[in-house]
Design a protein around this motif. Structure first.
Motif, short mmCIF file in Angstrom:
data_model
loop_
_atom_site.label_atom_id
_atom_site.label_comp_id
_atom_site.label_asym_id
_atom_site.label_seq_id
_atom_site.Cartn_x
_atom_site.Cartn_y
_atom_site.Cartn_z
N ARG A 1 38.67 -23.09 -5.34
CA ARG A 1 38.43 -21.66 -5.17
C ARG A 1 38.32 -21.25 -3.72
N LEU A 2 37.63 -22.05 -2.92
CA LEU A 2 37.37 -21.68 -1.54
C LEU A 2 38.41 -22.23 -0.58
N TYR A 3 38.74 -23.51 -0.71
CA TYR A 3 39.59 -24.18 0.26
C TYR A 3 41.07 -24.17 -0.11
N LYS A 4 41.40 -23.77 -1.32
CA LYS A 4 42.77 -23.65 -1.81
C LYS A 4 43.54 -24.96 -1.82
N LYS A 5 42.84 -26.09 -1.78
CA LYS A 5 43.50 -27.38 -1.87
C LYS A 5 43.83 -27.68 -3.33
N SER A 6 44.99 -28.30 -3.57
CA SER A 6 45.38 -28.66 -4.93
C SER A 6 44.57 -29.85 -5.41
N LEU A 7 44.02 -29.73 -6.61
CA LEU A 7 43.23 -30.80 -7.21
C LEU A 7 43.87 -31.21 -8.52
N ASN A 8 43.85 -32.49 -8.82
CA ASN A 8 44.30 -32.98 -10.11
C ASN A 8 43.09 -33.06 -11.04
N VAL A 9 43.21 -32.44 -12.19
CA VAL A 9 42.12 -32.42 -13.16
C VAL A 9 42.62 -33.11 -14.43
N ARG A 10 41.84 -34.05 -14.94
CA ARG A 10 42.18 -34.77 -16.16
C ARG A 10 41.17 -34.45 -17.25
#
Length: 92
Positions: A33-42
């Motif tokens: 939300r804040l840093y706009k980095k892509s995260l992988n969620v499983r």
């Protein structure tokens, strides 16, 4: 509710030691939300597989359904077209 209006997910089987049940992980990407980095969620889903066809490592398509038991909320899609579509999507 028809099958066309239900949500579908694509995942990989990680456990198939139970009878008529497999555990599937669904990977998705989201941005912070804040840093706009892509995260992988499983997320793991316990899925009903009536014919015991799925084995570890298979790509399968899941269809959302009403809760069958405490942990069952999805069914395995048995249409061969759905399996072909999930393979094509993951190759891209």
């Amino acid at each position: 509710m028809s099958f066309e209006s239900r949500k579908t997910k694509i995942g990989r089987v990680v456990k198939d030691s139970m009878d008529k049940t497999v555990v599937v992980t669904v990977d998705r990407r989201r941005s912070h939300r804040l840093y706009k980095k892509s995260l992988n969620v499983r997320k793991k889903y316990v899925v009903h597989d009536a014919q015991n066809e799925a084995s570890v490592g298979d790509l399968i398509s899941l269809i959302e359904t009403r809760p069958i038991s405490v942990s069952y909320t999805h069914l395995r899609a048995h249409e061969p077209e759905a399996d072909l579509v999930c393979r094509l999507l993951l190759e891209k």
